[in-house]
Design a protein around this motif. Sequence first.
Motif, PDB file in Angstrom:
ATOM      1  N   MET A   1     120.870  94.237  45.152  1.00 43.01           N
ATOM      2  CA  MET A   1     120.484  93.620  46.355  1.00 43.01           C
ATOM      3  C   MET A   1     120.257  95.069  47.164  1.00 43.01           C
ATOM      4  O   MET A   1     120.784  96.179  47.605  1.00 43.01           O
ATOM      5  CB  MET A   1     121.052  92.623  46.867  1.00 43.01           C
ATOM      6  N   THR A   2     119.355  94.492  48.541  1.00 45.59           N
ATOM      7  CA  THR A   2     119.145  95.518  49.000  1.00 45.59           C
ATOM      8  C   THR A   2     120.728  95.383  49.704  1.00 45.59           C
ATOM      9  O   THR A   2     121.504  94.516  50.417  1.00 45.59           O
ATOM     10  CB  THR A   2     118.799  95.251  50.781  1.00 45.59           C
ATOM     11  N   ASP A   3     120.714  97.387  49.541  1.00 48.18           N
ATOM     12  CA  ASP A   3     122.536  97.780  50.207  1.00 48.18           C
ATOM     13  C   ASP A   3     122.758  97.344  51.204  1.00 48.18           C
ATOM     14  O   ASP A   3     123.760  96.525  51.793  1.00 48.18           O
ATOM     15  CB  ASP A   3     122.540  99.202  50.418  1.00 48.18           C
ATOM     16  N   THR A   4     121.807  97.255  52.696  1.00 48.18           N
ATOM     17  CA  THR A   4     122.849  97.018  54.061  1.00 48.18           C
ATOM     18  C   THR A   4     122.026  95.438  54.314  1.00 48.18           C
ATOM     19  O   THR A   4     122.001  95.080  55.438  1.00 48.18           O
ATOM     20  CB  THR A   4     121.605  97.871  55.025  1.00 48.18           C
ATOM     21  N   LEU A   5     121.946  94.573  53.162  1.00 44.83           N
ATOM     22  CA  LEU A   5     121.921  93.308  53.460  1.00 44.83           C
ATOM     23  C   LEU A   5     122.143  92.072  54.589  1.00 44.83           C
ATOM     24  O   LEU A   5     121.969  91.647  55.205  1.00 44.83           O
ATOM     25  CB  LEU A   5     121.564  92.030  51.905  1.00 44.83           C
ATOM     26  N   GLY A   6     123.747  92.632  54.397  1.00 47.67           N
ATOM     27  CA  GLY A   6     124.741  91.780  55.129  1.00 47.67           C
ATOM     28  C   GLY A   6     124.688  92.372  56.673  1.00 47.67           C
ATOM     29  O   GLY A   6     125.346  91.472  57.094  1.00 47.67           O
ATOM     30  N   PHE A   7     124.585  93.583  56.268  1.00 49.51           N
ATOM     31  CA  PHE A   7     124.499  93.876  58.589  1.00 49.51           C
ATOM     32  C   PHE A   7     123.605  93.441  58.823  1.00 49.51           C
ATOM     33  O   PHE A   7     123.166  93.567  60.217  1.00 49.51           O
ATOM     34  CB  PHE A   7     123.871  95.269  58.465  1.00 49.51           C
ATOM     35  N   GLU A   8     122.249  93.348  58.155  1.00 46.67           N
ATOM     36  CA  GLU A   8     121.321  92.699  58.974  1.00 46.67           C
ATOM     37  C   GLU A   8     121.089  91.160  59.246  1.00 46.67           C
ATOM     38  O   GLU A   8     120.500  90.190  60.213  1.00 46.67           O
ATOM     39  CB  GLU A   8     119.576  92.996  59.161  1.00 46.67           C
TER      40      GLU A   8
ATOM     41  N   HIS B   1     130.362  91.051  55.483  1.00 50.51           N
ATOM     42  CA  HIS B   1     129.488  91.136  57.251  1.00 50.51           C
ATOM     43  C   HIS B   1     129.192  89.784  57.048  1.00 50.51           C
ATOM     44  O   HIS B   1     128.610  89.997  58.286  1.00 50.51           O
ATOM     45  CB  HIS B   1     128.835  92.599  57.374  1.00 50.51           C
ATOM     46  N   LEU B   2     128.641  88.951  56.324  1.00 51.03           N
ATOM     47  CA  LEU B   2     128.087  88.164  56.509  1.00 51.03           C
ATOM     48  C   LEU B   2     128.613  86.756  57.046  1.00 51.03           C
ATOM     49  O   LEU B   2     130.062  85.485  56.448  1.00 51.03           O
ATOM     50  CB  LEU B   2     127.283  87.306  55.187  1.00 51.03           C
ATOM     51  N   THR B   3     129.686  87.120  58.271  1.00 50.47           N
ATOM     52  CA  THR B   3     130.725  86.711  59.003  1.00 50.47           C
ATOM     53  C   THR B   3     130.198  84.902  59.108  1.00 50.47           C
ATOM     54  O   THR B   3     131.219  83.578  59.629  1.00 50.47           O
ATOM     55  CB  THR B   3     131.323  86.604  60.370  1.00 50.47           C
ATOM     56  N   ASN B   4     129.111  84.480  59.063  1.00 47.64           N
ATOM     57  CA  ASN B   4     128.728  83.292  58.865  1.00 47.64           C
ATOM     58  C   ASN B   4     128.229  82.168  57.562  1.00 47.64           C
ATOM     59  O   ASN B   4     128.267  81.092  57.440  1.00 47.64           O
ATOM     60  CB  ASN B   4     127.050  82.700  59.806  1.00 47.64           C
ATOM     61  N   LEU B   5     128.662  83.085  56.592  1.00 50.79           N
ATOM     62  CA  LEU B   5     128.032  82.849  54.690  1.00 50.79           C
ATOM     63  C   LEU B   5     129.183  81.610  55.110  1.00 50.79           C
ATOM     64  O   LEU B   5     130.452  81.694  55.331  1.00 50.79           O
ATOM     65  CB  LEU B   5     128.358  83.623  54.096  1.00 50.79           C
ATOM     66  N   CYS B   6     128.557  80.439  54.753  1.00 51.60           N
ATOM     67  CA  CYS B   6     129.214  79.165  53.937  1.00 51.60           C
ATOM     68  C   CYS B   6     128.854  79.575  52.865  1.00 51.60           C
ATOM     69  O   CYS B   6     130.577  78.343  51.586  1.00 51.60           O
ATOM     70  CB  CYS B   6     128.953  78.184  54.786  1.00 51.60           C
ATOM     71  N   ILE B   7     128.408  79.054  51.782  1.00 45.96           N
ATOM     72  CA  ILE B   7     128.399  79.016  50.459  1.00 45.96           C
ATOM     73  C   ILE B   7     127.553  80.228  48.902  1.00 45.96           C
ATOM     74  O   ILE B   7     126.392  80.836  50.226  1.00 45.96           O
ATOM     75  CB  ILE B   7     127.036  78.530  49.890  1.00 45.96           C
ATOM     76  N   LEU B   8     128.100  80.994  48.393  1.00 46.57           N
ATOM     77  CA  LEU B   8     127.822  81.890  47.855  1.00 46.57           C
ATOM     78  C   LEU B   8     127.778  81.830  46.248  1.00 46.57           C
ATOM     79  O   LEU B   8     128.694  81.522  45.741  1.00 46.57           O
ATOM     80  CB  LEU B   8     128.860  83.332  47.651  1.00 46.57           C
ATOM     81  N   ASP B   9     126.534  82.243  45.807  1.00 46.43           N
ATOM     82  CA  ASP B   9     126.407  81.364  44.269  1.00 46.43           C
ATOM     83  C   ASP B   9     126.126  82.158  43.868  1.00 46.43           C
ATOM     84  O   ASP B   9     125.286  82.947  43.666  1.00 46.43           O
ATOM     85  CB  ASP B   9     126.123  80.348  44.375  1.00 46.43           C
ATOM     86  N   ALA B  10     126.587  83.482  42.886  1.00 44.64           N
ATOM     87  CA  ALA B  10     126.796  84.410  42.163  1.00 44.64           C
ATOM     88  C   ALA B  10     126.681  84.139  40.700  1.00 44.64           C
ATOM     89  O   ALA B  10     127.428  85.474  40.036  1.00 44.64           O
ATOM     90  CB  ALA B  10     127.396  85.430  42.634  1.00 44.64           C
ATOM     91  N   ARG B  11     126.827  83.051  40.220  1.00 42.49           N
ATOM     92  CA  ARG B  11     126.976  82.831  38.755  1.00 42.49           C
ATOM     93  C   ARG B  11     126.063  83.554  38.072  1.00 42.49           C
ATOM     94  O   ARG B  11     125.143  83.117  38.608  1.00 42.49           O
ATOM     95  CB  ARG B  11     127.192  81.349  38.309  1.00 42.49           C
TER      96      ARG B  11
ATOM     97  N   LEU C   1     136.635  91.111  51.206  1.00 45.24           N
ATOM     98  CA  LEU C   1     136.150  89.398  51.723  1.00 45.24           C
ATOM     99  C   LEU C   1     136.641  88.834  52.643  1.00 45.24           C
ATOM    100  O   LEU C   1     136.796  87.605  53.333  1.00 45.24           O
ATOM    101  CB  LEU C   1     136.562  89.010  50.363  1.00 45.24           C
ATOM    102  N   GLU C   2     137.982  89.091  53.506  1.00 47.21           N
ATOM    103  CA  GLU C   2     138.564  88.676  54.540  1.00 47.21           C
ATOM    104  C   GLU C   2     137.628  88.034  55.092  1.00 47.21           C
ATOM    105  O   GLU C   2     138.223  87.476  56.308  1.00 47.21           O
ATOM    106  CB  GLU C   2     139.251  89.047  55.009  1.00 47.21           C
ATOM    107  N   ASN C   3     136.861  89.416  55.624  1.00 48.45           N
ATOM    108  CA  ASN C   3     135.489  88.805  57.069  1.00 48.45           C
ATOM    109  C   ASN C   3     134.566  87.822  56.992  1.00 48.45           C
ATOM    110  O   ASN C   3     133.998  87.210  57.477  1.00 48.45           O
ATOM    111  CB  ASN C   3     134.272  90.691  56.847  1.00 48.45           C
ATOM    112  N   LEU C   4     134.370  87.090  55.849  1.00 52.09           N
ATOM    113  CA  LEU C   4     133.994  85.727  55.376  1.00 52.09           C
ATOM    114  C   LEU C   4     134.978  85.146  55.921  1.00 52.09           C
ATOM    115  O   LEU C   4     135.020  83.708  55.060  1.00 52.09           O
ATOM    116  CB  LEU C   4     133.133  85.904  53.794  1.00 52.09           C
TER     117      LEU C   4
END
Length: 365
Positions: free
Chosen positions: A142-149, A172-182, A193-196
């Motif tokens: 995935m794009t390296d800087t995805l979370g910055f933008e 850096h995705l501080t508004n992220l509520c759901i992360l599904d990478a299974r 990860l503490e920034n999430l």
Amino acid sequence: MMYEQQRDVMSSTEFGIKTTTTTRAMPISEEEPQLLDVLNLSGMSLDSLPNPSINLALICKLDLSNNNLQNIPESLTARLLNVAVLDVHSNQLKTLPNSIGCLSKLKILNVSGNLLQFLPRTIENCRSLEELNANFNMLTKMTDTLGFELINLKKLSVNSNKLAFLPSSTSHLTNLCILDARLNCLRCLPDDLENLINLKVLNVSQNFQYLRDLPYSIGLLISLVELDISYNNISTLPDSMGCLNKLHKLSVEGNPLVSPPVEVVEQGLFNVKLYLSEKMNGSHKNSPKKKSWVGKLRKYGTFTGGSSRVQLNNVTEQDDNLERQGFIINHDPSDYSNIRAIASPRYLKMFSPRRLFSPKTYFTR
């Protein structure tokens, strides 16, 4: 002046479909364009898209799902200036148009069930994006800087791909509520990860033999409610997970767990967190007793007002030990204090939450 709005359906002879529109009982002017809400081209066995005569800038939702599309024209995407929802799932797309970066109002993007190996870098320009679904593709990175933008992203679904890593900027995705990478090939997760701070659901299950460890920072996900790490190759859960106070659901089956042992896992989530918490605090009977870093500071006189100067004629073995720990030994009696040593570059970040929870010992003899 308020105008009464009513729903209407108009037939599009060009596509042979029905499109939902909004019309006004009294138009503001004769030249005012009709507002088109949804253009639905789903399930029409389309191999390509015709060049529509309608004004694509009026579309809020475009559904191209369940077709046989192999590409989306750059020119078509660039004209979707007001689209908020773009659904192209279940096609044969190998790439997305770079002009997707023009969709500044896009909030939901569904590209699942295609043949994508990467996402275009221009997707970072979709800064209103709140939900990205890229499940069931062939993504290897995935794009390296995805979370910055994509700072407004709330849901990121990339399950059933071939990802070996998530970009470090994900933290850096501080508004992220759901992360599904299974169902990927993940070797590890980002460290910070503490920034999430808003993450509630984390699913990294079924990475099988690839995922062996979890970062210690996973215990600092203060909003985490559901964690699924089942069917990986994890033998030890980080002690910090004992601090996940809001965690209500934990799935760990299919792992060769040693710590906590199977008998503790079988007793339920409460006992797992209790075991890890006691281990972190050094109170568990099988845990080695840890030396307090506060005691170390007291020993060197930082908290007790003890001697703060190192005399020129008193260079001893203790001085050598201090130098090896990063303390600057200044033999000018008028220009040295232990507190300056603690503030040396090596220790500038030692009082951050990550350092305090870290299993490493930063004061060693």
